[in-house]
Motif scaffolding. Structure first.
Motif, mmCIF file in Angstrom:
data_model
loop_
_atom_site.group_PDB
_atom_site.id
_atom_site.type_symbol
_atom_site.label_atom_id
_atom_site.label_comp_id
_atom_site.label_asym_id
_atom_site.label_seq_id
_atom_site.Cartn_x
_atom_site.Cartn_y
_atom_site.Cartn_z
ATOM 1 N N HIS A 91 73.798 13.640 6.625
ATOM 2 C CA HIS A 91 74.949 13.644 5.722
ATOM 3 C C HIS A 91 75.778 14.903 5.937
ATOM 4 C CE1 HIS A 91 73.437 10.162 3.571
ATOM 5 N NE2 HIS A 91 72.246 10.723 3.642
ATOM 6 N N ASP A 92 77.071 14.685 6.142
ATOM 7 C CA ASP A 92 77.972 15.815 6.392
ATOM 8 C C ASP A 92 78.431 16.493 5.111
ATOM 9 O OD1 ASP A 92 77.882 15.411 9.129
ATOM 10 O OD2 ASP A 92 79.592 14.036 9.111
ATOM 11 N N THR A 93 78.395 15.750 4.009
ATOM 12 C CA THR A 93 78.932 16.310 2.770
ATOM 13 C C THR A 93 77.823 16.672 1.800
ATOM 14 O OG1 THR A 93 79.110 14.178 1.622
ATOM 15 C CG2 THR A 93 80.987 14.845 3.006
ATOM 16 N N MET B 263 62.197 15.254 4.469
ATOM 17 C CA MET B 263 63.305 14.558 3.825
ATOM 18 C C MET B 263 64.516 15.477 3.697
ATOM 19 S SD MET B 263 65.013 14.156 0.602
ATOM 20 C CE MET B 263 63.901 15.008 -0.458
ATOM 21 N N ARG B 264 64.297 16.719 3.306
ATOM 22 C CA ARG B 264 65.421 17.668 3.178
ATOM 23 C C ARG B 264 66.072 17.930 4.539
ATOM 24 N NH1 ARG B 264 61.591 20.183 0.118
ATOM 25 N NH2 ARG B 264 61.445 21.922 1.567
ATOM 26 N N LYS B 265 65.263 18.039 5.568
ATOM 27 C CA LYS B 265 65.798 18.239 6.921
ATOM 28 C C LYS B 265 66.638 17.032 7.334
ATOM 29 C CE LYS B 265 64.527 19.164 11.664
ATOM 30 N NZ LYS B 265 63.501 19.141 12.678
ATOM 31 N N VAL C 279 77.980 16.163 -1.363
ATOM 32 C CA VAL C 279 77.852 15.038 -2.294
ATOM 33 C C VAL C 279 76.902 13.978 -1.714
ATOM 34 C CG1 VAL C 279 79.079 13.132 -3.411
ATOM 35 C CG2 VAL C 279 80.075 15.422 -3.393
ATOM 36 N N GLY C 280 77.057 13.665 -0.427
ATOM 37 C CA GLY C 280 76.173 12.693 0.218
ATOM 38 C C GLY C 280 74.724 13.148 0.200
ATOM 39 N N ARG C 281 74.510 14.421 0.481
ATOM 40 C CA ARG C 281 73.149 14.971 0.461
ATOM 41 C C ARG C 281 72.561 14.921 -0.939
ATOM 42 N NH1 ARG C 281 75.033 20.148 3.865
ATOM 43 N NH2 ARG C 281 75.172 19.118 5.887
ATOM 44 N N LEU C 282 73.366 15.316 -1.913
ATOM 45 C CA LEU C 282 72.898 15.341 -3.292
ATOM 46 C C LEU C 282 72.565 13.938 -3.798
ATOM 47 C CD1 LEU C 282 72.304 17.064 -5.758
ATOM 48 C CD2 LEU C 282 74.715 16.858 -6.404
ATOM 49 N N GLU C 283 73.391 12.957 -3.467
ATOM 50 C CA GLU C 283 73.122 11.573 -3.890
ATOM 51 C C GLU C 283 71.792 11.076 -3.333
ATOM 52 O OE1 GLU C 283 76.631 9.503 -2.616
ATOM 53 O OE2 GLU C 283 77.703 9.949 -4.491
ATOM 54 N N LYS C 284 71.539 11.315 -2.055
ATOM 55 C CA LYS C 284 70.277 10.887 -1.437
ATOM 56 C C LYS C 284 69.087 11.661 -2.006
ATOM 57 C CE LYS C 284 71.215 7.603 1.368
ATOM 58 N NZ LYS C 284 70.624 6.278 1.223
ATOM 59 N N TYR C 285 69.288 12.937 -2.276
ATOM 60 C CA TYR C 285 68.223 13.762 -2.849
ATOM 61 C C TYR C 285 67.823 13.232 -4.225
ATOM 62 C CZ TYR C 285 65.699 18.020 -4.164
ATOM 63 O OH TYR C 285 64.739 18.909 -4.548
#
Length: 131
Positions: free
Chosen positions: A90-92, A82-84, A94-100
């Motif tokens: 997600h390029d940003t 999932m982290r990979k 913020v996008g990564r953090l929201e999904k995480y």
């Protein structure tokens, strides 16, 4: 005797080679442990809800510690994948953090907690094998 190529170095099946029944057992065990804790989950309850015998569960996981060890291994593999994917999709930040946050808050919406958090809370009663 030839070693099974699908086994890990410690002779346990890798997640990819695990049977559908073993995955069903792990899926239900994870859901139950996340809701109730390690000590409130029994092979009898799992067997009844999966329409299996306890012997069938013991076939896949000789002990509850073996089952939880496989469960944590699978959880860690899924988390790494999932982290990979987050990094690739997600390029940003913020996008990564929201999904995480979305991924790790989903057990809360189902009435459970993070698997490793629940196991940490049960640490004093977990079998030594899990450390």
């Amino acid at each position: 005797m030839a070693k099974d190529a699908s086994a890990t170095t410690d002779n346990r099946p890798d997640t990819d080679s695990r049977s559908e029944t073993a995955d069903r057992i792990l899926d239900l065990a994870q859901e139950r442990i996340q809701r109730r804790g390690y000590n409130a989950v029994s092979y009898g309850d799992l067997a009844e809800d999966l329409d299996l015998t306890t012997a069938a569960i013991h076939y896949h996981f000789p002990s509850k510690a073996d089952m939880v060890e496989a469960l944590v291994r699978r959880y860690r593999q899924q988390s790494a994948a999932m982290r990979k994917a987050l990094l690739e999709e997600h390029d940003t930040l913020v996008g990564r953090l929201e999904k995480y946050v979305q991924r790790f808050s989903s057990p809360l919406r189902r009435g459970g907690l993070c698997l490793c958090g629940v196991l940490a809370a049960d640490e004093s009663t977990l079998p030594e094998k899990l450390f």
